[in-house]
Enzyme design. Sequence first.
Site, PDB file in Angstrom:
ATOM      1  N   CYS A   2       8.623   5.902   1.012  1.00 19.52           N
ATOM      2  CA  CYS A   2       9.023   7.209   1.520  1.00 19.52           C
ATOM      3  C   CYS A   2       9.577   8.044   0.358  1.00 19.52           C
ATOM      4  CB  CYS A   2      10.097   7.156   2.604  1.00 19.52           C
ATOM      5  SG  CYS A   2       9.602   6.211   4.039  1.00 19.52           S
ATOM      6  N   ARG A  27       4.577   8.224  -2.653  1.00 19.33           N
ATOM      7  CA  ARG A  27       5.515   7.217  -2.148  1.00 19.33           C
ATOM      8  C   ARG A  27       5.239   6.836  -0.695  1.00 19.33           C
ATOM      9  NH1 ARG A  27       9.931   6.756  -5.383  1.00 19.33           N
ATOM     10  NH2 ARG A  27      11.080   5.826  -3.669  1.00 19.33           N
ATOM     11  N   TRP A  74       6.354   6.403   4.691  1.00 22.46           N
ATOM     12  CA  TRP A  74       5.525   5.198   4.677  1.00 22.46           C
ATOM     13  C   TRP A  74       6.150   4.314   5.745  1.00 22.46           C
ATOM     14  CZ3 TRP A  74       5.821  -0.111   3.884  1.00 22.46           C
ATOM     15  CH2 TRP A  74       4.621  -0.757   3.588  1.00 22.46           C
ATOM     16  N   ASN A  98      15.198   7.289   3.064  1.00 17.95           N
ATOM     17  CA  ASN A  98      14.223   6.417   2.413  1.00 17.95           C
ATOM     18  C   ASN A  98      14.871   5.043   2.304  1.00 17.95           C
ATOM     19  OD1 ASN A  98      12.393   5.157   0.658  1.00 17.95           O
ATOM     20  ND2 ASN A  98      13.388   6.020  -1.152  1.00 17.95           N
ATOM     21  N   GLY A  99      14.148   3.997   2.764  1.00 18.05           N
ATOM     22  CA  GLY A  99      14.700   2.642   2.682  1.00 18.05           C
ATOM     23  C   GLY A  99      14.649   1.969   4.038  1.00 18.05           C
ATOM     24  N   GLU A 482      -7.811  -7.194 -12.647  1.00 21.48           N
ATOM     25  CA  GLU A 482      -7.379  -5.803 -12.508  1.00 21.48           C
ATOM     26  C   GLU A 482      -8.536  -4.936 -11.978  1.00 21.48           C
ATOM     27  OE1 GLU A 482      -4.854  -4.102 -12.296  1.00 21.48           O
ATOM     28  OE2 GLU A 482      -5.278  -2.077 -13.010  1.00 21.48           O
ATOM     29  N   LYS A 486      -8.346  -2.788  -8.609  1.00 21.67           N
ATOM     30  CA  LYS A 486      -8.585  -1.334  -8.598  1.00 21.67           C
ATOM     31  C   LYS A 486      -9.630  -0.983  -7.552  1.00 21.67           C
ATOM     32  CE  LYS A 486      -6.014  -0.128 -10.128  1.00 21.67           C
ATOM     33  NZ  LYS A 486      -4.813  -0.460 -10.818  1.00 21.67           N
ATOM     34  N   GLU A 489      -8.353  -1.496  -3.921  1.00 20.84           N
ATOM     35  CA  GLU A 489      -7.302  -0.520  -3.573  1.00 20.84           C
ATOM     36  C   GLU A 489      -7.866   0.822  -3.160  1.00 20.84           C
ATOM     37  OE1 GLU A 489      -3.261  -0.677  -6.134  1.00 20.84           O
ATOM     38  OE2 GLU A 489      -5.045  -0.661  -7.364  1.00 20.84           O
ATOM     39  N   HIS A 505     -16.648 -23.616  -9.997  1.00 21.55           N
ATOM     40  CA  HIS A 505     -15.771 -24.347  -9.080  1.00 21.55           C
ATOM     41  C   HIS A 505     -15.639 -23.630  -7.735  1.00 21.55           C
ATOM     42  CE1 HIS A 505     -14.851 -27.074 -12.283  1.00 21.55           C
ATOM     43  NE2 HIS A 505     -14.559 -26.054 -13.069  1.00 21.55           N
ATOM     44  N   LYS A 605       2.929   3.938  -3.754  1.00 27.63           N
ATOM     45  CA  LYS A 605       3.070   3.625  -5.175  1.00 27.63           C
ATOM     46  C   LYS A 605       4.354   2.878  -5.487  1.00 27.63           C
ATOM     47  CE  LYS A 605       2.055   5.307  -9.643  1.00 27.63           C
ATOM     48  NZ  LYS A 605       1.026   4.276  -9.756  1.00 27.63           N
TER      49      LYS A 605
END
Length: 610
Positions: A2, A27, A74, A98-99, A482, A486, A489, A505, A605
């Site tokens: 948030c 956020r 969020w 926020n939190g 990575e 990417k 996401e 394997h 983020k």
Amino acid sequence: MCGIVGYIGHRPCIQIVFDGLKKMEYRGYDSAGIAVLDNGQIALSKESGKIDNLKPSIAKLPQGATVGIGHTRWATHGLPTRENAHPHEAEHLALIHNGIIENYKELKLELINQGIHFRSETDTEVIAHLVSLELKRTPKPIEALQKVIKRLEGAFSVAFIVDSIPDQIFVAKQGSPLVIGLGDKEVFFGSDITAFVNYTQKAIFLQDGDIAMVKADGITLWDKTGKEFTPKITHVQWSPGSADKQGFRHYMLKEIHEQPRVVSATTQALVKDNKLDPTALGLDKIDLKKIKSVHIVACGTAYYAGMLAKYFMEPLLGLSVNVELASEFRYRDPFFFPNGETLLMAISQSGETADTLACVKHAKDKGCQIFSICNVAYSSIHRESHGSLLMFAGPEIGVASTKAFTSQVLCAYLWTLGAAQQLGRVPTVELDAALQDLKTLPLYLDQALNAEESIIELASKLYQYPNFLFIGRGMSSVIALEGALKLKEISYIHAEGYAAGELKHGPIALVDKQIPIVAIAPHDRYYEKTLSNVEEICAREGQVYGIGDDKDQRLKEICVQVIPCPSVKNPVFQAILSTVGVQFLAYHIAVKRGTDVDQPRNLAKSVTVE
Ligand code: G6P
């Protein structure tokens, strides 16, 4: 998660708060709202979905209002509906948060028993009602806030306005970030400085437990003991415009293109007269000789930066280096040498990631030395560390991290070289060669960026495949991870990254014509081995796309196509260069699929909750 913003001053606030929210959108972006205070009345607009959905309803707010707060959410408690969007109202006030309030259920029950009616499922509404009730007992909002805060468990930053107090906003910080920006007869605040850096670079970073009364002509602050104090004003380095798209279609694209500049800025800051600057590296804050082992903790892309660091850190420092996901590390019982003999290195772009921060606090309690690599000054992780190296990436807004990764890897590398030099473990020629190569890295990055056109073409061929595999060896195995991260996401395509040697394997069973395989195959010590793995895939009719030297005939022969990437001697710089290819590939595939590149679904983020 948030984002919160606020403004009080002489200008109409709606656009300022709205623009601040757009900067905070990274956020969280599942609902948003703005409340303004005008003529003794609070007017409010909130909607589910993106911040832009607010546009029609903010047009109906009193346009002359000069006091406002805003929130982008969020969701943690309750669906991303309009009802659950902030600001939340209680009698006479509107509040943003926020939190997470961990004990909100008990508090909510208590309030319901007192006859309070709840309009949302959020933990936040509890704070609004508690403050409102306290305001019936005391006319002083700061006192009310101090009392309420004592009852809250968890992490939060909050801000509220009261209809009868037209010239003040009240804010508090405990665990979640909150920064105040001081202008000329106007004050801003936000979850980070990008909320206001286009207006002022004078900032006050609140500490846990701080509360403030914000007025246009200044602020009054109290610390966690209730004592008034004079804050330290910091002149932030991020310049106006650095958090804008600057003509690029997406922040992520802009940030990929910024990488040569990030490398140059890092070099400029950390290398003086062709020598590493130990103070700029933060080496003076760490007792290197004491260290017997290193733990690196991080999340997401920062974790991959840590995995890369292990490759160079172990040989350069002659120490064993454990790299671990912060979310795992924090809940197990890792072994620490006593008395600062273990170094915990935290890598975090935001400096606020809850799991990484928890590891830092835990290791600090156990007597470890704490070093951090963060992009945000005065972030919680930065502040908790004994020593730190602030990255030179500038604000990263795209949710999928790109330039921050490059910056993290480079900072970790230069720090390690500096540490190795102090420990007498790196020959001068080796060090000089690395610093020499560093000078040309931005030019090679420019070359790597030139591959974009061919990657756009490739993306248009590949974007409809439902699965991808990325492979590589050595540091390229980390770039494979990575690359897969990417892609998933931002394009929502299922992708896996594997060390190429591990293919046989398991993952080789996936190989057929329907799964594009991206092989990161630079000319390094693993080259022959990687090519053998590619051959094994080809023998099973797999289609391989290489990232490597486009003059490399062997690679070209066995791959369907090669994404050109310059070859350099230094393996760390090679890894940074290879990353550009996977970043572009993910980006352009996502663009073809029409996803929301900068704000992919379900992600945020800055992950300040567990
Ligand atoms: C989130 C972001 C990632 C980031 C990770 C760690 O998942 O979407 O891009 O790598 O958090 O964030 P940090 O701020 O600690 O680097």
